[in-house]
Design an enzyme around this catalytic site. Sequence first.
Site, PDB file in Angstrom:
ATOM      1  N   GLY A 176       0.998   3.588  -2.733  1.00 46.94           N
ATOM      2  CA  GLY A 176       1.029   4.204  -4.065  1.00 46.94           C
ATOM      3  C   GLY A 176       2.411   4.689  -4.474  1.00 46.94           C
ATOM      4  O   GLY A 176       3.441   4.257  -3.939  1.00 46.94           O
TER       5      GLY A 176
ATOM      6  N   LEU B  86       0.851  -1.194   0.000  1.00 43.46           N
ATOM      7  CA  LEU B  86       0.000   0.000   0.000  1.00 43.46           C
ATOM      8  C   LEU B  86       0.894   1.254   0.000  1.00 43.46           C
ATOM      9  O   LEU B  86       2.074   1.187   0.316  1.00 43.46           O
ATOM     10  CB  LEU B  86      -0.899   0.002   1.236  1.00 43.46           C
ATOM     11  CG  LEU B  86      -1.758  -1.256   1.448  1.00 43.46           C
ATOM     12  CD1 LEU B  86      -2.659  -1.082   2.675  1.00 43.46           C
ATOM     13  CD2 LEU B  86      -2.614  -1.565   0.223  1.00 43.46           C
TER      14      LEU B  86
ATOM     15  N   CYS C 259       3.665   7.703  -4.077  1.00 40.19           N
ATOM     16  CA  CYS C 259       4.273   8.546  -3.051  1.00 40.19           C
ATOM     17  C   CYS C 259       5.177   7.745  -2.127  1.00 40.19           C
ATOM     18  O   CYS C 259       6.348   8.067  -1.964  1.00 40.19           O
ATOM     19  CB  CYS C 259       3.165   9.232  -2.256  1.00 40.19           C
ATOM     20  SG  CYS C 259       3.761  10.133  -0.838  1.00 40.19           S
TER      21      CYS C 259
ATOM     22  N   HIS D  76      13.674  33.553  17.870  1.00 41.80           N
ATOM     23  CA  HIS D  76      14.972  33.953  17.315  1.00 41.80           C
ATOM     24  C   HIS D  76      16.070  33.071  17.899  1.00 41.80           C
ATOM     25  O   HIS D  76      16.017  32.775  19.096  1.00 41.80           O
ATOM     26  CB  HIS D  76      15.236  35.418  17.683  1.00 41.80           C
ATOM     27  CG  HIS D  76      16.598  35.886  17.279  1.00 41.80           C
ATOM     28  ND1 HIS D  76      16.895  36.223  15.974  1.00 41.80           N
ATOM     29  CD2 HIS D  76      17.749  36.058  17.994  1.00 41.80           C
ATOM     30  CE1 HIS D  76      18.169  36.596  15.911  1.00 41.80           C
ATOM     31  NE2 HIS D  76      18.713  36.503  17.123  1.00 41.80           N
TER      32      HIS D  76
END
Length: 475
Positions: free
Chosen positions: A43, A41, A45, A446
């Site tokens: 795909g 499973l 990607c 920062h």
Amino acid sequence: MEKNTHVDLVVIGAGPGGYAAAFRAADLGKDVLLVEKDETLGGVCLNRGCIPSKALLHISKAISETKDLSMAGVSFDKVKIDIQKVKKYKDRIVSQLNKGISSLANARKVNVLKGQAKFKSNTELTIRVGKEAKKVTFEKCIIASGSTAATIPGLPKNNDKVLTSRTALELKHIPKRLLVIGGGVIGLELGQVYSSLGSEVSVVEYLPGLIPGADPDMVKPLQKKLESQFKTIKVSTKVTKVESNSDGGFTVSLEGQEKTETKKFDSVLISVGRKPNTDLLNLSATDIDINEKGFIVVDVYQRTKVKNIFAIGDITGNPMLAHKATHEGKVAAEVSCGVSSAMDARVIPSVVYTNPEVAWVGLTEKEAKEKGVKYEKGEFPWAASGKAIILNAEQGKTKVLFDPESKKILGAAIVGPSAGDLISEACLAIEMGADAEDIGLTVHPHPTLGETFAAAAEVYTKTITDLYIPSKGVK
Ligand code: FAD
């Protein structure tokens, strides 16, 4: 599973669109069948796209960073690459995530069927599982069958040195001289990977610039870096012929604006875009509409012309990105379950995960000029960012576009390390309708690269103190 089955919802394809759709619908109480022709499973990607390419780019970035550290007095021995271990590292990540998706499917009792789906009508599919064919009738169907690498005509056939993104990620061999055909996102990402692994990389792009979707000023720092890593980058150049040589390599004919030439390479990687996976679906048995490029046409509810059939992700066309597929998958699942939902995302971000990264979202300057959209901008050069200087990323830049009337953010672009992570703040700002003051007055930590987003807004509101811009400040 029975030979003939009826289900509430069948999802075709278990990529980031398909599994998200199946899981959301199961969570909403539907009896879901998820059909996938691959063994695993996730795909494109997960198995041959985003994840393996980013795993390899992580290595590439780490190599580059260790080289940069020499200017801080820290040097390492020459890089040694054990390609088999690199492969194992990449495969382990993919397999860990494969298992994760399977267990999420099990937990939700989504019925996964490994087979190839084909339409018989607007309410019926045939699913080929090995030699067997199963008939599945459905109330609703979501097509999430994705896309495959497009190619160019005239390439040598059955030659494993003609690579696509899929085979390039298998790392079967690291060629000495690699030609990447196509200077888009995938071509440049994989080009940088192969360059780090030892290939001498050349890129040829048909269009006049690399990464055509992004503003050229944001691509420039990346291009500069690639020019130092790659052998050549040719734009406005067409590949007219690729011929196999007796030594196993290729002679490639290149047609530029001024000259035509031939060059020799050991391997070529084709990255010229992607085409929809409609060929196996037999859409002609349905009333679904496709557009001139073969992608399935859908409305804002992800519905095709056939009201009980939805389509999501790459199969519906650009932008072909995993996060767009997932978002659409959830919308389709919700609509199919009767929940009020629509694809109303204001923007979908794009990221090139090279070193440096390039990310953009919403309106670009290029698009604004083409469409005649009025905008104003704030730009913050990373040469003025403490964190960027620490990271040797002074070439980076953050740019934010605003509506001249409402001062609301219209788009943003970032180039530099972690641009892909930083762009999320701009996505949220656009979704929330933030204006320049909202962004500039949000206190950022920062020293971080995230500060540059607020700083770009402050450049626009003329309240910046980290730069001196000789114009009147505002009270
Ligand atoms: P896919 O992921 O294509 O999945 C479709 C699935 O359907 C496949 O598993 C296929 O086997 C199955 N299928 C097809 N036809 C049938 C059938 N008839 N029956 C049963 N099953 C079928 N996107 C990003 O957002 N970020 C990135 O960093 C990124 N990097 C990428 C890198 C590379 C090298 C590539 C190639 C792509 C990258 N993408 C990236 C794009 C991303 O992979 C796709 O946009 C995404 O996978 C699309 O998801 P999807 O669910 O629409 O389809």
